[in-house]
Design an enzyme around this catalytic site. Structure first.
Site, mmCIF file in Angstrom:
data_model
loop_
_atom_site.group_PDB
_atom_site.id
_atom_site.type_symbol
_atom_site.label_atom_id
_atom_site.label_comp_id
_atom_site.label_asym_id
_atom_site.label_seq_id
_atom_site.Cartn_x
_atom_site.Cartn_y
_atom_site.Cartn_z
ATOM 1 N N LYS A 175 -24.277 -10.556 -0.462
ATOM 2 C CA LYS A 175 -24.745 -10.945 0.876
ATOM 3 C C LYS A 175 -25.698 -9.883 1.373
ATOM 4 O O LYS A 175 -25.584 -8.710 1.007
ATOM 5 C CB LYS A 175 -23.559 -11.050 1.840
ATOM 6 C CG LYS A 175 -23.838 -11.878 3.084
ATOM 7 C CD LYS A 175 -23.815 -13.360 2.777
ATOM 8 C CE LYS A 175 -23.536 -14.201 3.990
ATOM 9 N NZ LYS A 175 -22.963 -15.492 3.661
HETATM 10 C C1 AKG Z 1 -22.487 -18.685 2.458
HETATM 11 O O1 AKG Z 1 -21.846 -19.602 1.945
HETATM 12 O O2 AKG Z 1 -21.983 -17.958 3.327
HETATM 13 C C2 AKG Z 1 -23.827 -18.403 1.997
HETATM 14 O O3 AKG Z 1 -24.333 -17.320 2.233
HETATM 15 C C3 AKG Z 1 -24.571 -19.429 1.207
HETATM 16 C C4 AKG Z 1 -24.944 -18.853 -0.090
HETATM 17 C C5 AKG Z 1 -25.807 -19.708 -0.986
HETATM 18 O O4 AKG Z 1 -26.215 -20.796 -0.641
HETATM 19 O O5 AKG Z 1 -26.041 -19.220 -2.062
#
Ligand code: AKG
Length: 418
Positions: free
Chosen positions: A106
């Protein structure tokens, strides 16, 4: 907010709660409570008036045992090192509970994007992409949208990366616009999984979703899509809120019209379909069948949890309940479909986007939604099997038991360097 909760400590306590039911050594659990690495960087860009401004930015790569690190990049004033670490951990267990071959990461920039022009945001995003370049790649770390970022930012990152690498590698990032290699269904995916998970929970509890009342806290992309889809499933959306306040109509309202009103005025407040203007806390504590928190972390602390009257909560946001709130809701027998499963639609369709990019082929929206439904139903079934097998009180603990075991197995199967 009476409780000052650090999201990274929340993540670690959720892992501790599950560890008791796992056949995994303490040394491995310890490893799975910390990110592998965190980039902390300072980005300096020129403002439109010629002044320079510095922004702090982070990328946490929590765990790559099951595949490339995966997770969004958010632009928000509350972004911090600990928040990003927590969110990257939640991503690790999210990709594991839905069993897609990805790890968790993240990132974020400390900024209120509303205060900046589009060209300033483009300079900032490209500057972040240059910093990220050595650590991302379709087999290394694949960022995606998150709070206050979307297709526009993903396309800037893709373009910066591909230009500097002198390649075409659309799978380096997901959540792109359709013409740039994005997937059908990605924009709706988080809201869609939130309601699919709620549907499974109602079914499991033998409750009727048809006619059930629903309150949605947060009317951004995930919240309003969840409201629209749950309405299409026959439930009645009676309340919604955003950062300016909330609306309530005990007879229900049209969630799409409420969204149109928000698009025109900046808030749901003042929507003509509402009977009463209420606070965010009111929306979280209304007497409804289903509550969907769809804003940020720590929306419900222990005090507020005492007031919650919903029977089921499906977490569209990441970390909306503090651990103390979780304990109160467990006592009250509220069935909480945890974030790592409920909002996993986003990353699941991101995975489908990554697969399509690698196949150089596009799937129809119908196929994407069908495959997504299968993934969420399977993940919910795995949660319920573990919930029943260990006679657990809290579905979140069951989800972590399943997810941590999968990550630990991948780590152990890889063996260790002599
Ligand atoms: C989340 O699910 O919190 C995301 O950051 C989405 C991540 C993604 O779509 O790869």
């Amino acid at each position: 907010m009476s409780e000052d909760t650090n999201p990274f400590e929340s993540l670690q306590s959720q892992i501790d709660d599950a560890a008791a039911y796992l056949d995994v050594g303490d040394d491995i659990i310890e490893r799975l409570k910390h990110p592998e690495r965190v980039l902390e960087t300072n980005l300096t860009i020129e403002r439109d008036d010629g002044d320079l401004e510095r922004f702090k930015a982070f990328r946490s790569q929590f765990n790559g045992d099951r595949g490339p690190y995966k997770g969004g990049i958010r632009y928000h004033p509350q972004v911090s090192r600990d928040e990003v670490k927590a969110l990257s951990g939640w991503m690790t267990y999210k990709t594991a509970i839905v069993d897609i071959p990805l790890g968790g990461g993240k990132g974020g920039i400390v900024i209120d994007p509303d205060d900046y022009s589009e060209s300033e945001l483009e300079r900032l995003t490209r500057s972040f992409a240059r910093e990220l370049r050595p650590m991302i790649g379709e087999d290394r770390d694949v960022p995606a949208p998150d709070v206050n970022t979307g297709q526009r930012e993903m396309n800037w990152i893709k373009d910066t990366y591909e230009t500097l690498e002198n390649t075409t590698e659309p799978g380096v990032i997901t959540g792109k616009a359709l013409d740039s290699g994005g997937s059908e269904g990605r924009v709706e995916a988080t809201g869609r999984s939130t309601v699919l998970a709620a549907r499974e929970a109602f079914d499991y509890l033998d409750k009727d979703l048809e006619g059930a009342t629903v309150a949605v806290q947060g009317y951004g992309n995930a919240g309003w899509i969840a409201a629209k889809l749950i309405d299409e499933m026959g439930a009645t959306v009676v309340a919604a809120s955003d950062s300016s306040g909330g609306i309530y109509n005990p007879d229900g309202f049209d969630p799409v019209a409420a969204k149109d009103h928000k698009n025109e005025t900046g808030s749901v407040v003042g929507f003509e379909g509402s009977e009463e203007t209420v606070t965010n806390a009111d929306v979280l504590t209304l007497d409804v069948d289903l509550l969907i928190p769809a804003a940020l972390e720590n929306a419900i602390d222990a005090d507020l949890a005492e007031e919650v009257k919903a029977d089921v909560i499906s977490e569209a946001a990441n970390g909306p309940l503090t651990p103390n709130a979780d304990a109160v809701l467990e006592e009250k027998d509220v069935f909480v479909v945890p974030d790592i499963l409920a909002n996993a639609g986003g990353v699941t369709v991101s995975y489908f986007e990554w697969v399509q990019n690698r196949q150089r082929f596009s799937w129809s929206e119908e196929r994407v939604n069908e495959e997504l439904e299968g993934v969420i139903v399977d993940a919910f079934d795995a949660l319920v099997d573990t919930y029943e097998e260990h006679d657990l009180e809290n579905p979140r603990t069951a989800a972590y038991v399943v997810a941590i075991q999968r990550v630990a197995d991948a780590f152990e199967e890889a063996g260790s360097w002599p």
